[in-house]
Design an enzyme around this catalytic site. Structure first.
Site, PDB file in Angstrom:
ATOM      1  CD  GLU A 262       1.497  -5.614  -8.609  1.00  0.00           C
ATOM      2  OE1 GLU A 262       1.406  -5.391  -9.837  1.00  0.00           O
ATOM      3  OE2 GLU A 262       0.962  -4.899  -7.749  1.00  0.00           O
ATOM      4  CD  GLU A 312      -8.050  -6.704  -8.768  1.00  0.00           C
ATOM      5  OE1 GLU A 312      -8.283  -5.824  -7.930  1.00  0.00           O
ATOM      6  OE2 GLU A 312      -6.904  -6.964  -9.173  1.00  0.00           O
ATOM      7  CE  LYS A 315      -5.875  -3.218 -11.220  1.00  0.00           C
ATOM      8  NZ  LYS A 315      -4.538  -3.841 -11.340  1.00  0.00           N
TER       9      LYS A 315
END
Ligand SMILES: *[C@@H]1O[C@H](CO)[C@@H](O)[C@H](O)[C@H]1NC(C)=O
Ligand SMILES: *[C@@H]1O[C@H](CO)[C@@H](O)[C@H](O)[C@H]1NC(C)=O
Ligand SMILES: *[C@@H]1O[C@H](CO)[C@@H](O)[C@H](O)[C@H]1NC(C)=O
Length: 476
Positions: A262, A312, A315
Site C-alpha cells: 500500500e 470508502e 472506514k
C-alpha cells in the site's frame, strides 16, 4: 514488402511502449455504503492500464469477475478470519472454494495476503498467536493443491513492524516486542520464495509528527537529507524501505523480494490531505517508479500497489478523518485529479467508472423556514455519527461552507447513505428534499450510487428486497 516492414516496425514500437509502461497495482477496499460493481472496476483498471489488484478478502462473487481479464489478483484474508485459518481443514476448504475454482475460471492469482497489518500496535497483539500458523497453513494448502510454485502466501505489514532511527536506516530493526516472531516469519517467507509485503505511508509520518519535514514526504528534494554512512537519503520512502532492508539483513533474510502493498496520499479530511499534495506525491512517485531506480539498497523495479482505488465512507476514522479519502477515484469511481500512472509526466484525468447508476438527482438540505432551531446541534451530531462528515472539518474540502451549508451537508450525507429514504431527511422538520444541486466548486454534495458491490444485492438479497416491498404494499 515495404508495407509488411512498416507493420512489423509499428508492432515493434507498440511492443516497446507496452514494455515501457510501468506495471502498477491498486488496492480495492470496499468498506463503503455502496460499491462499484466488480465488472466496472475491471473496466476502469483496463482503461487506465492498471493490471494488478489487491483485495482485502477472497469473496468468490467479486473475484470471478477478474477471470480472463489479464488483471492479476492478490487475494486477502481478513484478520477476523485468522483464527479459523489456524485449522488446516478450514484452509484446505478455503483453497478449494476460493482459489482452485477461481483459477479454473481464469483468474490470475499470484499472492495471498494473510491478515492485514496484524501487528499494528492498536491491536494489542490480538493476532500474534494466529498470524504465523495461518500463514504456514495457507502456503502448505497451496503447495498440496499444486499451486505452491505459482502462488505465494505473505502478510501485509505496516511499516511500524520495524523501528526507524533518526541515525539512518542502518540503525533500524524489527520492533523488539515482535522481533523473534518476525525473524521466524521472514525466514519462512525466504524458504518459500515468498515476498515481504510492506505498507509505506509518508503522509502518516507527516500527520503523526508535527516536526516531520514536509519536503521529506515527497520526491522533489528540498528537505535536509539523512546521512547514513556513505548514503544520503532525500525522501522518506527510500529511507523507510531501506530500514526494512536492514531489518531483513539482521533477520538473516537479506535477499527476499519486497513488495509495497500500500502506498498513497489522501485527498480530504486533513490539512495535509488535499488534492494538491496528493498530486505532488503521485507525480513524484510515478516518476520514481518509471525510472526503475528503486532505493539505494533495493535498486531496480519495485512491485507496488497504490492505496486506494476509491474512497470508502465506512472506514473507521480512529486513525484520522482523512481515512475515508484515500481514493484515486471518488466514491462513485470518478477521477479526482490528473495523473500519469506511467510516470512520463503527461498528466491527464484518469478514465472513471462507466455506466454508474446513481439514485435520483435529489438532495436533503436545511429547511430554512423551520422553527425548532434548538434541535439543530443534536440533529447534526446524529446525522454525522451515522454518515460521513469528514469533509467538513478543518482542512476538509467542505470546511468553507456557511453554517446553513454545514447543516445541509450533514443532512444530505445521512440522507444519501440511507438510500434517499424520505424519512432520512425529516430531522423533525429541519430537513427538506430539493432537486437543485447544493454543491459548491470546492464541496461536493453527493448523490448516492446504487450498490452493486455486494453479493446480496445480486441474488438472494435482491429477492428478499422484492419480498419486503410486496409485503409492505400488501400491508398498505
Ligand atoms: C470465500 O468465499 C466465500 C463465498 O464467496 C466467502 O463467503 C468467504 O468470505 C471467502 N473467504 C474469504 C477469506 O474471503
Ligand atoms: C488495546 O488496549 C487499549 C488499552 O488497554 C484498549 O483501550 C483498546 O481497546 C485495546 N484494543 C484492542 C483492539 O483490543
Ligand atoms: C461548519 O462546521 C465545521 C465543522 O464542525 C466548523 O469547523 C465550521 O466553523 C462551521 N462553519 C460555520 C460557518 O459555522
Amino acid at each position: 514488402m515495404a508495407l509488411v516492414a512498416v507493420l512489423i516496425w509499428a508492432n515493434f514500437l507498440l511492443l516497446m511502449t507496452a514494455i515501457h509502461v510501468e506495471c502498477i497495482g491498486v488496492n480495492w477496499g470496499t468498506q463503503a455504503t455502496a460499491n462499484l460493481h466488480p465488472s466496472m472496476v475491471v473496466q476502469m483498471l483496463k482503461d487506465n492500464n492498471i493490471n494488478k489488484i489487491k483485495l482485502f478478502d477472497s469473496d468468490h462473487w467479486t473475484v470471478k469477475y477478474f477471470g480472463e481479464t489479464g488483471i492479476e489478483v492478490m487475494l486477502g484474508i481478513p484478520n477476523d478470519q485468522l483464527s479459523k485459518f489456524t485449522h488446516y481443514d478450514n484452509v484446505k476448504d478455503w483453497v478449494k472454494h476460493n482459489v482452485s475454482s477461481q483459477l479454473h475460471d481464469g483468474v490470475e492469482i499470484r499472492y495471498v495476503a494473510v491478515g492485514n497489518e496484524p501487528f499494528l500496535k492498536n491491536y494489542n497483539g490480538s493476532f500474534a498467536q494466529t498470524i504465523f500458523p495461518a500463514l504456514k497453513n495457507v502456503q502448505k494448502a497451496l503447495n498440496e493443491a499444486g499451486f505452491g510454485d505459482k502462488i505465494k502466501a505473505t502478510i501485509p505489514q505496516n511499516a511500524d513492524v520495524y523501528d526507524s532511527s533518526s541515525a539512518g536506516p542502518s540503525q533500524g530493526n524489527f520492533r523488539a516486542d515482535i522481533r523473534d516472531l518476525m525473524i521466524q516469519i521472514v525466514n519462512f517467507l525466504k524458504d518459500n520464495n515468498a515476498p515481504f509485503l510492506v505498507n509505506i505511508y509518508p503522509f502518516l509520518s507527516l500527520y503523526q509528527n508535527p516536526d516531520f519535514p514536509v519536503e521529506f514526504a515527497f520526491f522533489d528534494g528540498g528537505a535536509k537529507p539523512v546521512q547514513d554512512n556513505n548514503i544520503q537519503y532525500t525522501n522518506m520512502f527510500d529511507a523507510n524501505l531501506d530500514t526494512l532492508v536492514w531489518s531483513l539483513r539482521k533477520a538473516g533474510a537479506p535477499n527476499i523480494p519486497i513488495i509495497v502493498g500500500e502506498i498513497g496520499w489522501p485527498t480530504d479530511g486533513n490539512i495535509h490531505g488535499n488534492i494538491k499534495m496528493a498530486q505532488q506525491f503521485y507525480n513524484g512517485f510515478f516518476k520514481k517508479m518509471a525510472s526503475k531506480k528503486g532505493t539505494p539498497l533495493y535498486p531496480g523495479h519495485i512491485e507496488t500497489y497504490l492505496f486506494s482505488l476509491t474512497d470508502e465512507n465506512q472506514k473507521s476514522i480512529a486513525p484520522g478523518n482523512f481515512e475515508r479519502h484515500w481514493g484515486l477515484f471518488r466514491y462513485d469511481g470518478q477521477p479526482k485529479f490528473a495523473m500519469d500512472f506511467s510516470g512520463q509526466g503527461s498528466n491527464k484525468m484518469p478514465v472513471g467508472a462507466k455506466n454508474v447508476q446513481y439514485l435520483a438527482s435529489k438532495w436533503c438540505v436545511y429547511n430554512a423556514g423551520a422553527k425548532n432551531m434548538d434541535l439543530i446541534p443534536a440533529k447534526i451530531q446524529y446525522a454525522c455519527e451515522r454518515s460521513d462528515c469528514t469533509s467538513l472539518i478543518y482542512g476538509g474540502s467542505c470546511n468553507g461552507l456557511s453554517m446553513q451549508g454545514n447543516i445541509s451537508y450533514a443532512f444530505n450525507m445521512y440522507f444519501q447513505m440511507n438510500n434517499q429514504d424520505v424519512e432520512a431527511c425529516d430531522f423533525q422538520g429541519l430537513g427538506k428534499i430539493v432537486q437543485q444541486n447544493p454543491s459548491t466548486s470546492e464541496c461536493l454534495f453527493q448523490v448516492a450510487i446504487q450498490s452493486t458491490g455486494s453479493r446480496l444485492r445480486d441474488g438472494i438479497g435482491g429477492m428478499s428486497f422484492l419480498v419486503a416491498l410486496l409485503i409492505s404494499l400488501a400491508l398498505y
